[in-house]
Design a protein around this motif. Structure first.
Motif, PDB file in Angstrom:
ATOM      1  N   THR A 197      -0.728  38.970 -50.379  1.00  0.00           N
ATOM      2  CA  THR A 197      -0.295  38.007 -49.820  1.00  0.00           C
ATOM      3  C   THR A 197       1.033  38.320 -49.073  1.00  0.00           C
ATOM      4  O   THR A 197       1.450  39.356 -48.929  1.00  0.00           O
ATOM      5  CB  THR A 197       0.192  36.990 -51.074  1.00  0.00           C
ATOM      6  OG1 THR A 197       1.172  37.508 -51.677  1.00  0.00           O
ATOM      7  CG2 THR A 197      -1.043  36.629 -51.742  1.00  0.00           C
ATOM      8  N   LYS A 254      -0.483  41.002 -70.066  1.00  0.00           N
ATOM      9  CA  LYS A 254       0.679  40.641 -71.094  1.00  0.00           C
ATOM     10  C   LYS A 254       1.858  41.614 -71.344  1.00  0.00           C
ATOM     11  O   LYS A 254       1.964  42.124 -72.318  1.00  0.00           O
ATOM     12  CB  LYS A 254      -0.342  40.713 -72.556  1.00  0.00           C
ATOM     13  CG  LYS A 254      -1.457  39.813 -72.691  1.00  0.00           C
ATOM     14  CD  LYS A 254      -1.968  39.547 -73.842  1.00  0.00           C
ATOM     15  CE  LYS A 254      -3.283  38.651 -73.691  1.00  0.00           C
ATOM     16  NZ  LYS A 254      -3.804  38.021 -72.561  1.00  0.00           N
ATOM     17  N   PRO A 301       1.147  43.101 -53.890  1.00  0.00           N
ATOM     18  CA  PRO A 301       0.458  42.007 -53.521  1.00  0.00           C
ATOM     19  C   PRO A 301      -0.063  41.887 -52.026  1.00  0.00           C
ATOM     20  O   PRO A 301       0.485  42.414 -51.116  1.00  0.00           O
ATOM     21  CB  PRO A 301       1.249  40.679 -53.716  1.00  0.00           C
ATOM     22  CG  PRO A 301       2.256  41.219 -54.759  1.00  0.00           C
ATOM     23  CD  PRO A 301       2.430  42.885 -54.179  1.00  0.00           C
ATOM     24  N   SER A 336       4.278  36.315 -52.887  1.00  0.00           N
ATOM     25  CA  SER A 336       4.109  37.509 -53.993  1.00  0.00           C
ATOM     26  C   SER A 336       4.024  36.957 -55.388  1.00  0.00           C
ATOM     27  O   SER A 336       3.491  37.493 -56.363  1.00  0.00           O
ATOM     28  CB  SER A 336       4.736  38.621 -53.531  1.00  0.00           C
ATOM     29  OG  SER A 336       6.226  38.308 -53.757  1.00  0.00           O
ATOM     30  N   ARG A 362       2.489  36.918 -61.277  1.00  0.00           N
ATOM     31  CA  ARG A 362       2.204  36.071 -62.523  1.00  0.00           C
ATOM     32  C   ARG A 362       0.784  36.452 -62.903  1.00  0.00           C
ATOM     33  O   ARG A 362       0.606  36.691 -64.104  1.00  0.00           O
ATOM     34  CB  ARG A 362       2.437  34.515 -61.944  1.00  0.00           C
ATOM     35  CG  ARG A 362       2.130  33.718 -63.192  1.00  0.00           C
ATOM     36  CD  ARG A 362       3.279  33.665 -63.967  1.00  0.00           C
ATOM     37  NE  ARG A 362       2.775  33.795 -65.550  1.00  0.00           N
ATOM     38  CZ  ARG A 362       3.751  33.304 -66.571  1.00  0.00           C
ATOM     39  NH1 ARG A 362       4.978  33.101 -66.393  1.00  0.00           N
ATOM     40  NH2 ARG A 362       3.402  33.059 -67.721  1.00  0.00           N
ATOM     41  N   LYS A 363      -0.168  36.497 -62.010  1.00  0.00           N
ATOM     42  CA  LYS A 363      -1.447  37.022 -62.562  1.00  0.00           C
ATOM     43  C   LYS A 363      -1.574  38.273 -63.110  1.00  0.00           C
ATOM     44  O   LYS A 363      -2.238  38.274 -64.285  1.00  0.00           O
ATOM     45  CB  LYS A 363      -2.739  36.806 -61.479  1.00  0.00           C
ATOM     46  CG  LYS A 363      -3.004  35.500 -60.982  1.00  0.00           C
ATOM     47  CD  LYS A 363      -3.909  35.303 -59.928  1.00  0.00           C
ATOM     48  CE  LYS A 363      -3.926  33.856 -59.475  1.00  0.00           C
ATOM     49  NZ  LYS A 363      -4.934  33.791 -58.097  1.00  0.00           N
ATOM     50  N   PHE A 364      -0.810  39.246 -62.812  1.00  0.00           N
ATOM     51  CA  PHE A 364      -0.623  40.531 -63.157  1.00  0.00           C
ATOM     52  C   PHE A 364      -0.062  40.479 -64.532  1.00  0.00           C
ATOM     53  O   PHE A 364      -0.482  41.386 -65.501  1.00  0.00           O
ATOM     54  CB  PHE A 364      -0.117  41.272 -62.189  1.00  0.00           C
ATOM     55  CG  PHE A 364       0.134  42.871 -62.302  1.00  0.00           C
ATOM     56  CD1 PHE A 364      -0.966  43.858 -62.447  1.00  0.00           C
ATOM     57  CD2 PHE A 364       1.327  43.420 -63.361  1.00  0.00           C
ATOM     58  CE1 PHE A 364      -0.943  45.018 -62.780  1.00  0.00           C
ATOM     59  CE2 PHE A 364       1.465  44.802 -63.288  1.00  0.00           C
ATOM     60  CZ  PHE A 364       0.259  45.766 -63.311  1.00  0.00           C
ATOM     61  N   ALA A 391       2.779  34.466 -56.997  1.00  0.00           N
ATOM     62  CA  ALA A 391       1.405  34.212 -57.444  1.00  0.00           C
ATOM     63  C   ALA A 391       0.660  35.473 -58.251  1.00  0.00           C
ATOM     64  O   ALA A 391       0.262  35.482 -59.183  1.00  0.00           O
ATOM     65  CB  ALA A 391       0.461  33.446 -56.803  1.00  0.00           C
ATOM     66  N   SER A 392       0.709  36.601 -57.234  1.00  0.00           N
ATOM     67  CA  SER A 392       0.049  37.690 -57.449  1.00  0.00           C
ATOM     68  C   SER A 392       0.800  38.440 -58.859  1.00  0.00           C
ATOM     69  O   SER A 392       0.161  38.944 -59.723  1.00  0.00           O
ATOM     70  CB  SER A 392       0.207  38.641 -56.458  1.00  0.00           C
ATOM     71  OG  SER A 392      -0.663  38.201 -55.365  1.00  0.00           O
ATOM     72  N   HIS A 397       7.625  31.643 -60.224  1.00  0.00           N
ATOM     73  CA  HIS A 397       6.477  31.847 -60.809  1.00  0.00           C
ATOM     74  C   HIS A 397       6.171  32.377 -62.117  1.00  0.00           C
ATOM     75  O   HIS A 397       5.691  32.052 -63.006  1.00  0.00           O
ATOM     76  CB  HIS A 397       5.361  32.790 -60.093  1.00  0.00           C
ATOM     77  CG  HIS A 397       4.487  31.985 -58.909  1.00  0.00           C
ATOM     78  ND1 HIS A 397       5.315  31.826 -57.702  1.00  0.00           N
ATOM     79  CD2 HIS A 397       3.215  31.406 -58.836  1.00  0.00           C
ATOM     80  CE1 HIS A 397       4.285  31.083 -56.940  1.00  0.00           C
ATOM     81  NE2 HIS A 397       3.472  30.837 -57.371  1.00  0.00           N
ATOM     82  N   ASP A 447       0.168  37.887 -66.744  1.00  0.00           N
ATOM     83  CA  ASP A 447      -0.636  37.218 -67.618  1.00  0.00           C
ATOM     84  C   ASP A 447      -1.685  38.134 -67.985  1.00  0.00           C
ATOM     85  O   ASP A 447      -2.022  38.243 -69.157  1.00  0.00           O
ATOM     86  CB  ASP A 447      -0.903  35.745 -66.854  1.00  0.00           C
ATOM     87  CG  ASP A 447      -0.058  35.090 -67.006  1.00  0.00           C
ATOM     88  OD1 ASP A 447       1.320  34.935 -67.565  1.00  0.00           O
ATOM     89  OD2 ASP A 447      -0.100  33.886 -66.372  1.00  0.00           O
ATOM     90  N   TYR A 448      -2.290  38.807 -67.196  1.00  0.00           N
ATOM     91  CA  TYR A 448      -3.402  39.687 -67.526  1.00  0.00           C
ATOM     92  C   TYR A 448      -3.133  40.774 -68.332  1.00  0.00           C
ATOM     93  O   TYR A 448      -3.997  41.060 -69.486  1.00  0.00           O
ATOM     94  CB  TYR A 448      -4.230  40.122 -66.192  1.00  0.00           C
ATOM     95  CG  TYR A 448      -5.580  40.850 -66.283  1.00  0.00           C
ATOM     96  CD1 TYR A 448      -6.777  40.074 -66.348  1.00  0.00           C
ATOM     97  CD2 TYR A 448      -5.399  42.448 -66.576  1.00  0.00           C
ATOM     98  CE1 TYR A 448      -7.951  41.049 -66.825  1.00  0.00           C
ATOM     99  CE2 TYR A 448      -6.706  42.971 -66.576  1.00  0.00           C
ATOM    100  CZ  TYR A 448      -7.715  42.441 -66.756  1.00  0.00           C
ATOM    101  OH  TYR A 448      -8.906  43.079 -67.033  1.00  0.00           O
TER     102      TYR A 448
END
Length: 109
Positions: free
Chosen positions: A12, A29, A10, A17, A22-24, A19-20, A69, A26-27
């Motif tokens: 950030t 899966k 990340p 960290s 979590r995005k990874f 948030a980053s 997160h 989710d993207y």
């Protein structure tokens, strides 16, 4: 057997960290058991490496963010020992100092 692993670092601050991650998460899966978080650990001597499955954040702000997160703490961790500063009130400046200063401080003990 060769395995390809996606790795993120990340951009950030550590304490944001999650948030980053979590995005990874989710993207791609990803299953929670496939996540490995590598982090510094004051409770291990400098240079020590330990693996751990799950657990609490132990006061580590980056782990707190990731757990917040993801909503779960059951991910794998690789703990990298950074040792402790001489005085407890120096912890924040110690963990935020450049790596070579930690190594130098640790080698003096």
């Amino acid at each position: 057997m060769l395995v390809t692993l996606p790795v993120i670092k990340p951009l950030t601050y550590m304490n944001l960290s999650g948030a980053s991650v979590r995005k990874f998460f989710d993207y791609f899966k990803i299953d929670i058991e496939d996540i490995i978080v590598v982090h510094d650990d004051l409770d291990l001597p400098f240079g020590a490496i330990r693996m751990k499955a799950g657990g609490g954040p132990g006061g580590h702000k980056g782990l707190i963010s990731i757990i917040d997160h993801l909503g779960i703490s059951d991910f794998n961790r690789v703990r990298l020992g950074i040792g402790k500063p001489d005085r407890k009130e120096m912890v924040e400046s110690y963990v935020l100092s450049p790596f070579f200063r930690m190594k130098l401080a640790s080698s003096r003990r």
